[in-house]
Design an enzyme around this catalytic site. Sequence first.
Site, PDB file in Angstrom:
ATOM      1  N   LYS A   1      34.920  48.611  43.429  1.00 14.83           N
ATOM      2  CA  LYS A   1      35.466  47.251  43.271  1.00 14.83           C
ATOM      3  C   LYS A   1      36.925  47.244  42.810  1.00 14.83           C
ATOM      4  CE  LYS A   1      31.481  44.252  42.836  1.00 14.83           C
ATOM      5  NZ  LYS A   1      30.324  45.184  42.756  1.00 14.83           N
TER       6      LYS A   1
ATOM      7  N   GLU B   1      34.515  34.624  39.181  1.00 15.70           N
ATOM      8  CA  GLU B   1      33.169  34.533  38.628  1.00 15.70           C
ATOM      9  C   GLU B   1      32.586  35.942  38.613  1.00 15.70           C
ATOM     10  OE1 GLU B   1      33.919  33.527  41.725  1.00 15.70           O
ATOM     11  OE2 GLU B   1      32.891  35.200  42.717  1.00 15.70           O
TER      12      GLU B   1
ATOM     13  N   SER C   1      28.979  54.076  46.367  1.00 15.47           N
ATOM     14  CA  SER C   1      29.915  53.031  45.922  1.00 15.47           C
ATOM     15  C   SER C   1      30.143  52.994  44.420  1.00 15.47           C
ATOM     16  CB  SER C   1      29.432  51.665  46.414  1.00 15.47           C
ATOM     17  OG  SER C   1      28.094  51.428  46.032  1.00 15.47           O
TER      18      SER C   1
HETATM   19  C1  LIG Z   1      29.155  45.139  43.568  1.00 14.41           C
HETATM   20  C2  LIG Z   1      28.683  46.432  44.048  1.00 14.41           C
HETATM   21  C3  LIG Z   1      28.162  46.599  45.348  1.00 14.41           C
HETATM   22  C4  LIG Z   1      27.943  45.469  46.304  1.00 14.41           C
HETATM   23  O1  LIG Z   1      29.094  44.815  46.752  1.00 14.41           O
HETATM   24  P1  LIG Z   1      29.654  44.995  48.226  1.00 14.41           P
HETATM   25  O2  LIG Z   1      30.726  43.964  48.288  1.00 14.41           O
HETATM   26  O3  LIG Z   1      28.540  44.736  49.185  1.00 14.41           O
HETATM   27  O4  LIG Z   1      30.159  46.370  48.331  1.00 14.41           O
HETATM   28  C5  LIG Z   1      27.797  47.875  45.756  1.00 14.41           C
HETATM   29  N1  LIG Z   1      27.906  48.936  44.933  1.00 14.41           N
HETATM   30  C6  LIG Z   1      28.394  48.813  43.674  1.00 14.41           C
HETATM   31  C7  LIG Z   1      28.476  50.026  42.835  1.00 14.41           C
HETATM   32  C8  LIG Z   1      28.792  47.564  43.188  1.00 14.41           C
HETATM   33  O5  LIG Z   1      29.265  47.460  41.937  1.00 14.41           O
END
Ligand SMILES: *Cc1c(COP(=O)(O)O)cnc(C)c1O
Length: 410
Positions: free
Chosen positions: A99, A121, A388
């Site tokens: 993010k 938000e 992610s």
């Molecule tokens: C917020 C988040 C997501 C989901 O958000 P996307 O916009 O779909 O990527 C995925 N993985 C992590 C670690 C997150 O914090």
Amino acid sequence: MQTLDYSNYFNTYPDKEGRYGGYGGTYLPPELVKIMAEIRDAYNTISRSHRFISELRLIRKHYQGRPTPLYHADRLSKKLGSAQIYLKREDLNHTGAHKLNHCMGEGLLARYLGKKKLIAETGAGQHGVALATAAAYFGLECDIHMGEVDIHKQAPNVARMKLLGANVIPVSFGLKTLKEAVDSCFMAYMKDPITQLYCIGSTVGPHPFPVMVRDFQRVVGIEAREQFYDMTGNIPDVVTACVGGGSNAMGIFSGFLADPCEIHGVEPLGKGTKVGEHAATITYGKEGVMHGFNSYMLQDEKGEPAPVYSIASGLDYPSVGPEHAFLKDSGRVQYFTATDREAVEAFFMLSRVEGIIPALESCHALAHAIRLSRTEPMNSRGILVNLSGRGDKDMDFVIELYGYGEDFKL
Ligand SMILES: *Cc1c(COP(=O)(O)O)cnc(C)c1O
């Protein structure tokens, strides 16, 4: 089904109105449409300037710690015995998830625009923490709107945001969760769009946010493609990522759209297929407008957003980025699902076998890779998973519900 030319994809999509085929666009009251058009024009100019690009590149390198590594999960691959699994380590990006890639871009844009405050938000607090980090870096004020219910549930992230200097604004109407936090933030933005910049947390919302967030996340796909090629002399056979709003997925997918590889998005199937048990928007939703854009959407009989659920709080959103809706219809990306239980199994397995504790969101993509590896006799197929984020935030909750994985065959 049209066959698209993906070599020229980024110059073609979205169009000037922010549309990906029939999806995307701007569905807002006239006051806000005007504000969005201003942000779009500013973004188009500033983000192409040499100064902006080189400044963001330095931030990526020296502050975020990019490039993040590509890692061949050799022990996991051997254990499963079929595919070779590779992880793009966004968990090693500063703050522990992807993010920050778009929050730093949005923060830099705010500084170029002379804004004083970033607002957003947050649901579980992940976007709030990333944006508060960006605000601290750029010396900007930061207001994070958060439902009172979530404030109680997410104490550590609330503390992080406050340490980083952000104001956490409690939202006390309606169900006091994410949807009301979005409403509250839109209202605050309408009151003062001059000194504030609204920073959306995924590839969702009205134009230009889906394209802006995607562009700031493209660094993941660009790095991953180069790293994969350096490591293997090839491109992956399958690229996969979890899909909530769709930002980490668009980040990595965008590096491979023009390549002869399969691309798989993975949605959360939660506890099952009934309404309220999952948040698999593309798999079970239909076209609809919410939060200012048109996409696939999970709806009740009245066309309102349906209740959604996932063990991964970053994935429980009843709509999805419009670009994913488009890529699904065009056939370029296939969408699959993983349940809570499959995600938790992947959580335990990666922790134990590779020494990496993954975010529950990322575990959905990982679970898909594990399933492919178990069900397909594909020997050396290379699967690239976008990891992610890291799972420290999820540890206590997983242990409370599932112990240390005694019920799983790891
Ligand atoms: C917020 C988040 C997501 C989901 O958000 P996307 O916009 O779909 O990527 C995925 N993985 C992590 C670690 C997150 O914090």
